[in-house]
Design an enzyme around this catalytic site. Structure first.
Site, short mmCIF file in Angstrom:
data_model
loop_
_atom_site.label_atom_id
_atom_site.label_comp_id
_atom_site.label_asym_id
_atom_site.label_seq_id
_atom_site.Cartn_x
_atom_site.Cartn_y
_atom_site.Cartn_z
N HIS A 1 -4.40 6.19 -1.07
CA HIS A 1 -4.93 6.14 0.30
C HIS A 1 -3.83 6.37 1.35
CE1 HIS A 1 -8.83 5.70 1.92
NE2 HIS A 1 -8.85 4.42 2.22
N ASN B 1 -13.69 6.15 5.20
CA ASN B 1 -13.89 5.27 6.35
C ASN B 1 -12.83 5.45 7.44
OD1 ASN B 1 -16.26 4.11 5.41
ND2 ASN B 1 -15.15 2.63 4.15
N TYR C 1 0.81 -1.22 0.00
CA TYR C 1 0.00 0.00 0.00
C TYR C 1 0.84 1.28 0.00
CZ TYR C 1 -3.68 -3.26 1.35
OH TYR C 1 -4.56 -4.30 1.38
N PHE D 1 -5.38 -1.26 9.65
CA PHE D 1 -5.83 -0.80 8.35
C PHE D 1 -6.66 0.46 8.51
CE2 PHE D 1 -4.45 -5.03 7.19
CZ PHE D 1 -3.82 -4.76 5.98
N ASN E 1 -9.54 1.62 7.80
CA ASN E 1 -10.93 1.67 8.28
C ASN E 1 -11.07 1.43 9.78
OD1 ASN E 1 -11.34 1.98 5.57
ND2 ASN E 1 -12.47 0.08 5.28
#
Length: 196
Positions: A26, A120, A21, A72, A74
């Site tokens: 994000h 989120n 990631y 993570f 969220n």
């Protein structure tokens, strides 16, 4: 009147942990947090009470707690709330740096409170802090082309045309966080929002 009180300050970059990631849209919050730490010669270390990675830097003329949740995106809220509690930071002195679909790529905006815009990570932070009234450094990634799912879009690496501009966006995000601490929200907005 500056929006930040004399209480401790917590600056949090949002993102997802792990190399898969690292270069995604994000993870802009992580990228800016890494830049802020590097500028001050600081190194992130595990923070046992929260589970996040944290360090202390000088920013905007004061000592600031800088952190990256290690869950993570969220579910990042509980770690942010644990850090705020540990360092005795009121919500109004929490600054969250995050990617923002509702801003064109490369745009930086500052905001206090308001909705999460479907983000989120912000929703988790709001739920865990028990309020939406914390500061945000919004880092524009733009909307996905066509009918592409926004959730998939933010988990992709930046487009080739954007990649060269990501360092500038991170620099501006770091500068915006510093101005927010140094000047307070309104004066910082006047400068940052004039950048275009």
């Amino acid at each position: 009147m500056p929006v930040l009180s004399d209480d401790a300050v917590l600056v949090v970059g949002l993102g997802n942990p792990g190399p898969n990631y690292a270069k995604t849209r994000h993870n802009l919050g992580f990228m800016v947090a890494d830049l802020l730490a590097a500028k001050d010669g600081a190194t992130f270390k595990p923070h046992k009470k929260s589970g996040a990675e944290a360090t202390t830097i000088r920013l905007g003329g004061r000592a600031v707690n800088l952190a990256k949740p290690r869950t993570f995106m969220n579910t990042s809220g509980p770690q942010v709330a644990a850090l705020a509690k540990f360092f005795s930071v009121p919500p109004a002195n929490v600054i969250v740096m995050h990617d923002e679909l509702d801003l064109d790529f490369g745009t930086v905006r500052l905001k206090l409170g308001g909705g999460e815009g479907g983000h989120n990570g912000l929703r988790s932070v709001s739920q865990s802090l028990g309020t939406k009234d914390y500061l945000r450094v919004r880092l524009g990634v733009g909307r996905p082309p066509g009918r592409k799912d926004p959730a998939a879009f933010v988990l992709e690496n930046f487009a080739k045309a954007e990649t060269d501009q990501v360092p500038l966006l991170c620099e501006q995000g770091a500068d915006a966080a510093e101005l927010l601490i140094r000047l307070g929200l309104e004066a910082a907005q006047n400068q940052v929002h004039a950048w275009g």
